[in-house]
Design a protein around this motif. Structure first.
Motif, PDB file in Angstrom:
ATOM      1  N   UNK A 267       1.800 -15.344  -2.412  1.00 13.69           N
ATOM      2  CA  UNK A 267       2.833 -14.451  -1.888  1.00 13.69           C
ATOM      3  C   UNK A 267       2.453 -13.935  -0.502  1.00 13.69           C
ATOM      4  N   UNK A 268       3.462 -13.674   0.298  1.00 10.25           N
ATOM      5  CA  UNK A 268       3.271 -13.051   1.602  1.00 10.25           C
ATOM      6  C   UNK A 268       3.253 -11.534   1.417  1.00 10.25           C
ATOM      7  N   UNK A 269       2.371 -10.859   2.126  1.00 13.71           N
ATOM      8  CA  UNK A 269       2.385  -9.397   2.117  1.00 13.71           C
ATOM      9  C   UNK A 269       3.460  -8.943   3.106  1.00 13.71           C
ATOM     10  N   UNK A 270       4.533  -8.308   2.642  1.00 15.79           N
ATOM     11  CA  UNK A 270       5.606  -7.904   3.552  1.00 15.79           C
ATOM     12  C   UNK A 270       5.108  -6.967   4.652  1.00 15.79           C
ATOM     13  N   UNK A 271       5.790  -7.004   5.781  1.00 16.34           N
ATOM     14  CA  UNK A 271       5.399  -6.192   6.932  1.00 16.34           C
ATOM     15  C   UNK A 271       5.267  -4.717   6.574  1.00 16.34           C
ATOM     16  N   UNK A 272       6.208  -4.197   5.791  1.00 21.35           N
ATOM     17  CA  UNK A 272       6.143  -2.787   5.452  1.00 21.35           C
ATOM     18  C   UNK A 272       4.864  -2.418   4.726  1.00 21.35           C
ATOM     19  N   UNK A 273       4.451  -3.258   3.789  1.00 24.95           N
ATOM     20  CA  UNK A 273       3.216  -2.992   3.049  1.00 24.95           C
ATOM     21  C   UNK A 273       2.006  -3.153   3.964  1.00 24.95           C
ATOM     22  N   UNK A 274       2.073  -4.118   4.864  1.00 26.98           N
ATOM     23  CA  UNK A 274       0.990  -4.268   5.829  1.00 26.98           C
ATOM     24  C   UNK A 274       0.831  -3.001   6.667  1.00 26.98           C
ATOM     25  N   UNK A 275       1.949  -2.405   7.036  1.00 27.69           N
ATOM     26  CA  UNK A 275       1.877  -1.162   7.812  1.00 27.69           C
ATOM     27  C   UNK A 275       1.172  -0.061   7.041  1.00 27.69           C
ATOM     28  N   UNK A 276       1.443   0.023   5.747  1.00 25.01           N
ATOM     29  CA  UNK A 276       0.787   1.044   4.928  1.00 25.01           C
ATOM     30  C   UNK A 276      -0.727   0.846   4.927  1.00 25.01           C
ATOM     31  N   UNK A 277      -1.168  -0.393   4.772  1.00 24.91           N
ATOM     32  CA  UNK A 277      -2.600  -0.666   4.750  1.00 24.91           C
ATOM     33  C   UNK A 277      -3.232  -0.413   6.124  1.00 24.91           C
ATOM     34  N   UNK A 278      -2.555  -0.841   7.177  1.00 26.24           N
ATOM     35  CA  UNK A 278      -3.100  -0.632   8.522  1.00 26.24           C
ATOM     36  C   UNK A 278      -3.214   0.854   8.848  1.00 26.24           C
ATOM     37  N   UNK A 279      -2.245   1.633   8.387  1.00 26.50           N
ATOM     38  CA  UNK A 279      -2.259   3.078   8.644  1.00 26.50           C
ATOM     39  C   UNK A 279      -3.498   3.733   8.060  1.00 26.50           C
ATOM     40  N   UNK A 280      -3.954   3.226   6.922  1.00 23.45           N
ATOM     41  CA  UNK A 280      -5.068   3.875   6.217  1.00 23.45           C
ATOM     42  C   UNK A 280      -6.429   3.375   6.688  1.00 23.45           C
ATOM     43  N   UNK A 281      -6.583   2.068   6.913  1.00 24.92           N
ATOM     44  CA  UNK A 281      -7.927   1.546   7.198  1.00 24.92           C
ATOM     45  C   UNK A 281      -8.062   0.893   8.574  1.00 24.92           C
ATOM     46  N   UNK A 282      -6.979   0.854   9.361  1.00 30.86           N
ATOM     47  CA  UNK A 282      -7.061   0.265  10.696  1.00 30.86           C
ATOM     48  C   UNK A 282      -6.600  -1.187  10.725  1.00 30.86           C
ATOM     49  N   UNK A 283      -6.181  -1.609  11.889  1.00 33.18           N
ATOM     50  CA  UNK A 283      -5.552  -2.921  12.041  1.00 33.18           C
ATOM     51  C   UNK A 283      -6.454  -4.091  11.673  1.00 33.18           C
ATOM     52  N   UNK A 284      -7.638  -4.157  12.272  1.00 27.26           N
ATOM     53  CA  UNK A 284      -8.480  -5.343  12.096  1.00 27.26           C
ATOM     54  C   UNK A 284      -8.987  -5.468  10.664  1.00 27.26           C
ATOM     55  N   UNK A 285      -9.469  -4.370  10.114  1.00 22.11           N
ATOM     56  CA  UNK A 285      -9.977  -4.424   8.737  1.00 22.11           C
ATOM     57  C   UNK A 285      -8.848  -4.765   7.762  1.00 22.11           C
ATOM     58  N   UNK A 286      -7.667  -4.211   7.996  1.00 21.69           N
ATOM     59  CA  UNK A 286      -6.529  -4.522   7.134  1.00 21.69           C
ATOM     60  C   UNK A 286      -6.179  -6.000   7.221  1.00 21.69           C
ATOM     61  N   UNK A 287      -6.185  -6.531   8.432  1.00 21.97           N
ATOM     62  CA  UNK A 287      -5.887  -7.963   8.605  1.00 21.97           C
ATOM     63  C   UNK A 287      -6.853  -8.821   7.807  1.00 21.97           C
TER      64      UNK A 287
END
Length: 258
Positions: free
Chosen positions: A143-163
């Motif tokens: 499954x693809x992680x939808x953009x909205x959920x990606x934003x939630x993860x990036x907000x909490x732990x930062x862009x690179x680590x979330x990626x």
């Protein structure tokens, strides 16, 4: 009250516990029951909510066997995902603080619900060799992680680590999650809900209106991340029947049966 949900009053705080054995898998019925329970709590004027699971498991995420049993019924599959995102949006837009009491594993949808909450308290396993895990493992099941959920993860732990975590679909231990800020607090299983309540009680001692107004401004990004035009649920559901996705999902179900 739905048999899928248990509630407990702790002063002005309501503890809402998922109660769908064995892993609190999120099917349409559980999601709708959770929506109704949250809406009742808000209309009753509670000042805070603790969202908890069962010992050793918060939620195993979306109920994949149930979703696969729907076959080619696109409408039914879409309705289940809509119910799930309905829960996520309700948590994100809650007018009172909500704490995720992560009493155990929180993969995929379980992690998403936790990310929608204000604060996350997670249990450490009594067996260091078998730590509780949390993460967005969607890519591992096709499954693809939808953009909205990606934003939630990036907000909490930062862009690179979330990626790194989301692209690999990595699940990480509670200890690792605490170290990178994915969870705010780590404690013993029996203390997860009491610690969640303690955090809320401390917050609720502040002048109420300034605290809530500041919170609302601070959390607008959470609400925006889950807007329909960002999540693009129709596109996500269309990809459900991609051959690679179906193969990975069938492999997951076979693994769960062992």
């Amino acid at each position: 009250m739905s048999p899928l949900i248990e509630t407990q009053e702790i002063g002005a705080i309501r503890c809402i516990r998922l109660a769908r054995p064995p892993v609190n898998a999120l099917d349409a019925d559980l999601c709708r029951a959770l929506i109704a329970t949250l809406e009742t709590a808000f209309s009753d004027g509670v000042h805070g909510v603790v969202l908890a699971g069962s010992p050793k498991i918060f939620s195993g995420g979306l109920d994949v066997p149930y979703l696969m049993s729907l076959g080619d019924d696109r409408r039914a599959v879409l309705e289940c995902w809509q119910a799930f995102f309905g829960v996520a949006r309700l948590l994100a837009g809650s007018r009172v603080p909500v704490v995720a009491a992560l009493t155990g594993h929180a993969p995929a949808g379980g992690c998403v619900l936790a990310l929608c909450c204000d604060y996350r308290v997670m249990a450490r396993s009594v067996d260091p060799a078998k730590p509780f895990a949390i993460g967005l493992n969607e890519t591992q099941v096709g499954l693809v992680v939808p953009e909205g959920i990606q934003r939630l993860m990036r907000r909490v732990i930062g862009d690179h680590r979330a990626e790194r975590l989301m692209v690999a679909g990595d699940m990480i231990s509670a200890e690792q999650a605490h170290a990178i800020g994915l969870v705010d607090e780590l404690t013993d299983v029996d203390d997860v809900i009491p610690r969640a309540v303690a955090w809320l009680e401390a917050l609720l001692k502040l002048p109420r209106q300034p605290m809530l107004a500041t919170r609302g401004l601070s959390r607008q990004a959470v609400v925006d991340a889950l807007s329909p035009d960002v999540v693009r649920l129709e596109t996500f559901v269309d990809a459900w029947w991609e051959p690679e996705t179906q193969t990975a999902l069938r492999a997951l179900i076979a693994k769960l049966k062992k």
